[in-house]
Design a protein around this motif. Structure first.
Motif, PDB file in Angstrom:
ATOM      1  N   LYS A 457       0.796  -1.196   0.000  1.00 16.03           N
ATOM      2  CA  LYS A 457       0.000   0.000   0.000  1.00 16.03           C
ATOM      3  C   LYS A 457       0.843   1.267   0.000  1.00 16.03           C
ATOM      4  O   LYS A 457       0.572   2.214  -0.761  1.00 16.03           O
ATOM      5  CB  LYS A 457      -0.941   0.003   1.197  1.00 16.03           C
ATOM      6  CG  LYS A 457      -1.952  -1.139   1.163  1.00 16.03           C
ATOM      7  CD  LYS A 457      -2.878  -1.066   2.378  1.00 16.03           C
ATOM      8  CE  LYS A 457      -3.905  -2.223   2.340  1.00 16.03           C
ATOM      9  NZ  LYS A 457      -4.809  -2.186   3.509  1.00 16.03           N
ATOM     10  N   ASP A 458       1.811   1.356   0.885  1.00 19.81           N
ATOM     11  CA  ASP A 458       2.601   2.594   0.959  1.00 19.81           C
ATOM     12  C   ASP A 458       3.339   2.868  -0.353  1.00 19.81           C
ATOM     13  O   ASP A 458       3.382   4.004  -0.840  1.00 19.81           O
ATOM     14  CB  ASP A 458       3.610   2.470   2.125  1.00 19.81           C
ATOM     15  CG  ASP A 458       2.926   2.417   3.486  1.00 19.81           C
ATOM     16  OD1 ASP A 458       1.759   2.906   3.556  1.00 19.81           O
ATOM     17  OD2 ASP A 458       3.541   1.898   4.414  1.00 19.81           O
ATOM     18  N   LYS A 459       3.895   1.812  -0.880  1.00 23.24           N
ATOM     19  CA  LYS A 459       4.652   1.983  -2.109  1.00 23.24           C
ATOM     20  C   LYS A 459       3.735   2.353  -3.285  1.00 23.24           C
ATOM     21  O   LYS A 459       4.053   3.159  -4.140  1.00 23.24           O
ATOM     22  CB  LYS A 459       5.420   0.694  -2.411  1.00 23.24           C
ATOM     23  CG  LYS A 459       6.455   0.843  -3.476  1.00 23.24           C
ATOM     24  CD  LYS A 459       7.292  -0.430  -3.602  1.00 23.24           C
ATOM     25  CE  LYS A 459       8.376  -0.241  -4.645  1.00 23.24           C
ATOM     26  NZ  LYS A 459       9.222  -1.461  -4.810  1.00 23.24           N
ATOM     27  N   SER A 460       2.539   1.703  -3.254  1.00 28.22           N
ATOM     28  CA  SER A 460       1.619   2.008  -4.354  1.00 28.22           C
ATOM     29  C   SER A 460       1.115   3.433  -4.267  1.00 28.22           C
ATOM     30  O   SER A 460       0.901   4.097  -5.279  1.00 28.22           O
ATOM     31  CB  SER A 460       0.441   1.017  -4.314  1.00 28.22           C
ATOM     32  OG  SER A 460      -0.294   1.156  -3.104  1.00 28.22           O
ATOM     33  N   VAL A 461       0.898   3.934  -2.977  1.00 30.14           N
ATOM     34  CA  VAL A 461       0.470   5.337  -2.809  1.00 30.14           C
ATOM     35  C   VAL A 461       1.545   6.286  -3.315  1.00 30.14           C
ATOM     36  O   VAL A 461       1.271   7.260  -4.023  1.00 30.14           O
ATOM     37  CB  VAL A 461       0.121   5.629  -1.343  1.00 30.14           C
ATOM     38  CG1 VAL A 461      -0.105   7.099  -1.124  1.00 30.14           C
ATOM     39  CG2 VAL A 461      -1.131   4.843  -0.922  1.00 30.14           C
ATOM     40  N   THR A 462       2.809   6.002  -2.938  1.00 31.92           N
ATOM     41  CA  THR A 462       3.910   6.862  -3.412  1.00 31.92           C
ATOM     42  C   THR A 462       4.011   6.839  -4.935  1.00 31.92           C
ATOM     43  O   THR A 462       4.207   7.855  -5.610  1.00 31.92           O
ATOM     44  CB  THR A 462       5.238   6.391  -2.794  1.00 31.92           C
ATOM     45  OG1 THR A 462       5.108   6.417  -1.353  1.00 31.92           O
ATOM     46  CG2 THR A 462       6.378   7.281  -3.217  1.00 31.92           C
ATOM     47  N   TYR A 463       3.852   5.618  -5.480  1.00 30.24           N
ATOM     48  CA  TYR A 463       3.942   5.463  -6.930  1.00 30.24           C
ATOM     49  C   TYR A 463       2.826   6.244  -7.630  1.00 30.24           C
ATOM     50  O   TYR A 463       3.022   6.933  -8.655  1.00 30.24           O
ATOM     51  CB  TYR A 463       3.866   3.966  -7.279  1.00 30.24           C
ATOM     52  CG  TYR A 463       4.337   3.628  -8.681  1.00 30.24           C
ATOM     53  CD1 TYR A 463       5.551   3.013  -8.868  1.00 30.24           C
ATOM     54  CD2 TYR A 463       3.553   3.934  -9.790  1.00 30.24           C
ATOM     55  CE1 TYR A 463       5.979   2.694 -10.135  1.00 30.24           C
ATOM     56  CE2 TYR A 463       3.960   3.637 -11.066  1.00 30.24           C
ATOM     57  CZ  TYR A 463       5.190   3.007 -11.257  1.00 30.24           C
ATOM     58  OH  TYR A 463       5.621   2.706 -12.528  1.00 30.24           O
ATOM     59  N   LEU A 464       1.622   6.103  -7.020  1.00 29.61           N
ATOM     60  CA  LEU A 464       0.472   6.768  -7.621  1.00 29.61           C
ATOM     61  C   LEU A 464       0.620   8.279  -7.539  1.00 29.61           C
ATOM     62  O   LEU A 464       0.246   9.003  -8.486  1.00 29.61           O
ATOM     63  CB  LEU A 464      -0.799   6.297  -6.920  1.00 29.61           C
ATOM     64  CG  LEU A 464      -2.120   6.841  -7.511  1.00 29.61           C
ATOM     65  CD1 LEU A 464      -2.255   6.413  -8.958  1.00 29.61           C
ATOM     66  CD2 LEU A 464      -3.306   6.329  -6.684  1.00 29.61           C
ATOM     67  N   THR A 465       1.167   8.772  -6.432  1.00 28.72           N
ATOM     68  CA  THR A 465       1.361  10.217  -6.284  1.00 28.72           C
ATOM     69  C   THR A 465       2.344  10.723  -7.326  1.00 28.72           C
ATOM     70  O   THR A 465       2.123  11.750  -7.992  1.00 28.72           O
ATOM     71  CB  THR A 465       1.878  10.552  -4.882  1.00 28.72           C
ATOM     72  OG1 THR A 465       0.929  10.072  -3.916  1.00 28.72           O
ATOM     73  CG2 THR A 465       2.068  12.039  -4.721  1.00 28.72           C
ATOM     74  N   THR A 466       3.452  10.011  -7.485  1.00 24.03           N
ATOM     75  CA  THR A 466       4.449  10.429  -8.479  1.00 24.03           C
ATOM     76  C   THR A 466       3.866  10.340  -9.885  1.00 24.03           C
ATOM     77  O   THR A 466       4.074  11.217 -10.747  1.00 24.03           O
ATOM     78  CB  THR A 466       5.694   9.527  -8.383  1.00 24.03           C
ATOM     79  OG1 THR A 466       6.206   9.567  -7.029  1.00 24.03           O
ATOM     80  CG2 THR A 466       6.765   9.971  -9.340  1.00 24.03           C
TER      81      THR A 466
END
Length: 556
Positions: A457-466
């Protein structure tokens, strides 16, 4: 005449064949063939008269039908015959009229105007005489004094006199008749002055100023010399005559003018046409000092003769055309035919020439005074310097305009070509972006999907934000042909960050920017760098286990 016109006979004349010519106040010449033939016959032998007589309204006896037939010759409306002369060489009659001189062919009954009046003015020929050797026709006029017509060159000259009677301003050098005094002199009846003697050598008039003439007006109407040497003059209404042999030089002394050249230019032919006929005017060659001709009037014949010199067989001429020849051409006088005393030049080039002619008698020195004539032949338009200067200038201007037009056309084509190339590049870049953006977005969404499935989840949120930041940047620059280098580098950083996250730190990257470069002031095509980074990732790193991407911006 059958009509009621009043017909006044002005002159009658008989030619060598005995034909009678009657000049009247009408524009008709009357002729009677064989009128001078005398028929010796006894009247008793005649069966009857060959003419009809009758009476007019005043009971005067008139001839209704003559023995000889009277014929009419019409020269033209208003053309009135005045005087006559016979040309033995040509066999026709010279007829002087109020509009010049006509040559009348009595066989064919045709008249040709040989010496016309100029510009519609009158030229009333009062008397005529064929000169020696039949090459010169002398005539007198009411308008221009004596005249001389060359039967060879078909040209005429006029010799007016200075009026002694200044009272009548409407009369200009009228000569009513003349007769020959000697080989080179004429007695002249000056219509507004004393009788005079005209010298054909020096071409001057000497007026006879005798005390007997003081009783009458200075208007000489007729002058004649008979075979015995008696002179008859009608002057101012009075009749004067001298006894045979009494006439001498003391009666009318002729003083030669020492300032007059002993040689004169008598005629000028331009291409076979007399100069004055060419100019449609009458003049005196003795006072003509310069003539101007066109470039194609370069075939010139100049006739000359001596004056005031006797014993013509001892005369020698010399002439030259300065500007054409340097040496004098010496020729003897042609006693056979004075028409041979001439200089002829053909195909003269444009320029200024001076024709000089001098004369001497026998072995004496050349006479001092010379006759001279300046001849100017104008060049044709294409022979002038300004014409060629104009041509060269026109050609230079034309070449300049052609070159300028060509340069302008080439520059226009280059601008169009550059614009087309730029437009093509823009279309190619647009097409590239249209292909690249969906492909990139699809890959990013797949990566986000994988992270969510793996419960990262955290990585996907960061990825999605970028990813959202990158998409926002792409959308902002989608309709721009050029963006700043700063925006392009930021886009590349976001892309590298996303790819590094997606490949789980399989590769490292670094971005080096020269601090002296102002990235925001430099404009470049949108997404011009990102495809190279994408190719480096997919073709340079993915096939390997690891790698490093370095993006450097340097000022070279």
């Amino acid at each position: 005449e059958t009509n009621n016109k009043s017909t006044d006979i002005k002159n009658i004349w008989i030619d060598p064949q005995g034909d009678l010519y009657i000049a009247t106040n009408l524009d008709t010449l009357y002729t009677v063939k064989d009128a001078a033939n005398i028929v010796n016959s006894n009247l008793a032998e005649w069966p009857g008269l060959n003419y009809d007589s009758g009476f007019d309204k005043d009971s005067n006896i008139i001839i209704k039908r003559g023995e000889k037939k009277i014929e009419k010759v019409f020269f033209g409306k208003g053309i009135i015959p005045c005087s006559f002369a016979y040309d033995q060489e040509e066999g026709f009659i010279w007829v002087g009229t109020n509009y010049g001189i006509y040559a009348y062919d009595k066989k064919n009954r045709k008249a040709i105007n040989k010496i016309p009046a100029v510009n519609g003015n009158t030229l009333t020929v009062t008397d005529m005489e064929i000169g020696q050797m039949g090459i010169t026709l002398w005539f007198s006029t009411l308008e221009k004094g004596l005249g001389r017509y060359s039967l060879f060159s078909k040209s005429s000259r006029f010799f007016s006199y200075k009026k002694n009677n200044a009272g009548d301003k409407n009369i200009h050098s009228p000569v009513l008749n003349f007769c020959r005094k000697s080989e080179n002199e004429f007695f002249v009846a000056a219509g507004d002055s004393l009788p005079a003697i005209f010298n054909t050598d020096n071409e001057t008039y000497s007026f006879i100023n005798d005390s007997t003439f003081s009783e009458t007006l200075n208007k000489t109407t007729s002058i004649e010399l008979d075979a015995n040497g008696s002179l008859y003059i009608i002057k101012g209404g009075g009749f004067f005559w001298t006894k045979p042999g009494k006439f001498n030089t003391s009666f009318a002394a002729v003083k030669p003018d020492s300032t007059i050249a002993p040689v004169l230019i008598s005629d000028i032919l331009i291409g076979g046409v007399n100069y004055y006929d060419l100019k449609n005017s009458h003049g005196n060659y003795d006072i003509l000092k310069k003539i101007t001709l066109a470039y194609n009037q370069n075939d010139i014949s100049l006739f000359y003769r001596a004056r005031g010199i006797s014993d013509e067989d001892t005369i020698v001429f010399a002439y030259k055309l300065e500007g054409f020849e340097n040496e004098w051409v010496v020729v003897p006088y042609s006693l056979l035919d004075e028409r041979m005393n001439m200089a002829q030049y053909s195909y003269l080039k444009p320029g200024t020439y001076t024709f000089r002619v001098k004369v001497k008698k026998g072995n004496e020195d050349w006479r001092k005074n010379q006759a001279e004539l300046v001849i100017i032949i104008k060049p044709a338009i294409w022979q002038t310097w300004w014409f060629w200067a104009s041509v060269i200038g026109a050609i230079s201007l034309l070449i300049y305009l052609i070159v300028k037009l060509r340069v302008r056309t080439v520059r226009k084509q280059e601008r169009l070509k550059a614009a087309h190339e730029k437009e093509l590049l823009a279309l190619e870049a647009k097409a590239l972006r249209a292909q690249m953006n969906p492909h990139f977005i699809f890959n990013c969404l797949n990566s986000i999907k994988s992270l969510i499935q793996d419960d990262q989840k955290d990585k996907s949120v960061t990825y999605l934000t970028t990813f959202s930041k990158l998409i926002r940047t792409l959308f902002n620059n989608a309709d721009k042909k050029e963006i700043s280098l700063y925006d392009e580098i930021e886009t590349c950083k976001l892309y590298l960050q996303l790819e590094a996250m997606r490949f789980d730190s399989k590769f490292s990257y670094v971005v080096n920017i020269d601090e002296s470069i102002d990235l925001k002031s430099i404009q470049i095509p949108a997404l011009i760098i990102q495809p190279f980074i994408e190719n480096a990732v997919w073709h340079g790193i993915v096939p390997k286990s690891s790698g490093n991407i370095s993006l450097s911006v340097l000022k070279n």
